[in-house]
Design a protein around this motif. Structure first.
Motif, PDB file in Angstrom:
ATOM      1  N   GLY A 193       0.324  -9.839  13.772  1.00 46.35           N
ATOM      2  CA  GLY A 193      -0.571  -9.082  14.620  1.00 46.35           C
ATOM      3  C   GLY A 193      -0.906  -7.693  14.129  1.00 46.35           C
ATOM      4  O   GLY A 193      -1.738  -7.021  14.705  1.00 46.35           O
ATOM      5  N   SER A 194      -0.260  -7.207  13.067  1.00 46.46           N
ATOM      6  CA  SER A 194      -0.576  -5.871  12.563  1.00 46.46           C
ATOM      7  C   SER A 194      -1.817  -5.944  11.680  1.00 46.46           C
ATOM      8  O   SER A 194      -2.053  -6.943  11.013  1.00 46.46           O
ATOM      9  N   PRO A 195      -2.609  -4.886  11.676  1.00 45.21           N
ATOM     10  CA  PRO A 195      -3.849  -4.908  10.892  1.00 45.21           C
ATOM     11  C   PRO A 195      -3.546  -4.935   9.388  1.00 45.21           C
ATOM     12  O   PRO A 195      -2.526  -4.422   8.933  1.00 45.21           O
ATOM     13  N   ILE A 196      -4.443  -5.539   8.666  1.00 48.21           N
ATOM     14  CA  ILE A 196      -4.348  -5.608   7.206  1.00 48.21           C
ATOM     15  C   ILE A 196      -4.962  -4.332   6.646  1.00 48.21           C
ATOM     16  O   ILE A 196      -6.093  -3.988   6.979  1.00 48.21           O
ATOM     17  N   ASP A 197      -4.230  -3.642   5.784  1.00 47.59           N
ATOM     18  CA  ASP A 197      -4.793  -2.429   5.209  1.00 47.59           C
ATOM     19  C   ASP A 197      -5.697  -2.786   4.028  1.00 47.59           C
ATOM     20  O   ASP A 197      -5.553  -3.828   3.380  1.00 47.59           O
ATOM     21  N   ARG A 198      -6.640  -1.925   3.765  1.00 54.19           N
ATOM     22  CA  ARG A 198      -7.681  -2.113   2.751  1.00 54.19           C
ATOM     23  C   ARG A 198      -7.091  -2.380   1.371  1.00 54.19           C
ATOM     24  O   ARG A 198      -7.523  -3.281   0.664  1.00 54.19           O
ATOM     25  N   ASP A 199      -6.096  -1.595   0.949  1.00 57.95           N
ATOM     26  CA  ASP A 199      -5.524  -1.745  -0.385  1.00 57.95           C
ATOM     27  C   ASP A 199      -4.808  -3.081  -0.563  1.00 57.95           C
ATOM     28  O   ASP A 199      -4.922  -3.712  -1.616  1.00 57.95           O
ATOM     29  N   SER A 200      -4.092  -3.536   0.457  1.00 58.37           N
ATOM     30  CA  SER A 200      -3.425  -4.843   0.377  1.00 58.37           C
ATOM     31  C   SER A 200      -4.445  -5.961   0.262  1.00 58.37           C
ATOM     32  O   SER A 200      -4.274  -6.913  -0.502  1.00 58.37           O
ATOM     33  N   PHE A 201      -5.529  -5.848   1.031  1.00 59.66           N
ATOM     34  CA  PHE A 201      -6.577  -6.862   0.968  1.00 59.66           C
ATOM     35  C   PHE A 201      -7.210  -6.890  -0.413  1.00 59.66           C
ATOM     36  O   PHE A 201      -7.382  -7.951  -1.013  1.00 59.66           O
TER      37      PHE A 201
END
Length: 174
Positions: free
Chosen positions: A4-12
Motif C-alpha cells: 500500500g505504500s507509494p512507489i517512488d520515482r527512482d525505484s520505478f
C-alpha cells in the motif's frame, strides 16, 4: 509487494531499466520545423488496422510539432545506428533539424522523415493522442512501411545500448 505504500520515482525508473527494448527514432515535422526523439516505448497495437503506440513526454519540443502536423515516422534503428539514437536523444546538444545531420533521409507518404537503412520504418498518421500524467500516448495508423532484411536491431537495456548476441546464444523453446 508495496504493502500500500507509494512507489517512488527512482525505484520505478530503476525497475524499468530491466526492460530491454528496440531503439527507435521518432521523426516529426517538415522542413526547418523537423525534430524528433529517441524512444524505446514503441509497440504494435493492431494488425487488422495496422497501428502502433508510442509514448512521448508532453514537455518535449516534439509534442508541439506533432500536434501541428498530425503525423510521425517510427524509424527502428539497426545495430550500427547508435550515433543516430544519441543525436535524437539530444546528446551533443543537438536540437531540431540538427538531429538529422549525419544520416540520409527520405519520405514515404505522410511527409515525416524516414531514415535510409533503418531496420524498419513505419510512417504513421496520428489517429489519437491520450494524455496521461506527464506523457501522451500516441496511436498512429501505419500508412507505409519499409523493411531492411537481414539486419539486427539496436537495443537499449540497463542504461546502455546493446546488440543481439550470436544466433548460438539464443534460447529456443518448443
Amino acid at each position: 509487494m508495496t504493502n500500500g505504500s507509494p512507489i517512488d520515482r527512482d525505484s520505478f525508473k530503476l525497475s524499468m531499466r530491466h526492460l530491454a527494448g528496440a531503439v527507435s527514432v521518432i521523426t516529426v515535422g517538415e522542413g526547418d520545423e523537423r525534430t524528433g526523439f529517441t524512444a524505446t516505448s514503441v509497440s504494435s497495437l493492431s494488425a487488422d488496422v495496422p497501428s502502433v503506440i508510442v509514448s512521448l513526454n508532453r514537455a518535449s519540443s516534439s509534442w508541439t510539432i506533432l500536434e501541428r502536423h498530425h503525423c510521425f515516422c517510427v524509424n527502428v534503428l539497426a545495430e550500427d545506428q547508435q550515433h543516430i539514437a544519441r543525436s535524437f536523444a539530444g546528446l551533443g546538444g543537438r536540437h531540431g533539424v540538427e538531429r538529422y545531420r549525419d544520416a540520409s533521409w527520405h519520405h514515404l507518404k505522410t511527409g515525416a522523415a524516414a531514415l535510409e537503412n533503418a531496420l524498419t520504418v513505419l510512417d504513421c498518421e496520428l489517429e489519437k493522442a491520450i494524455h496521461h500524467h506527464t506523457h501522451v500516448i500516441l496511436i498512429g495508423r501505419v500508412c507505409a512501411i519499409a523493411v531492411r532484411p537481414h539486419t539486427s536491431p539496436l537495443l537499449y537495456w540497463n542504461g546502455g545500448y546493446r546488440r543481439l548476441g550470436a544466433a548460438a546464444d539464443l534460447v529456443h523453446t518448443n
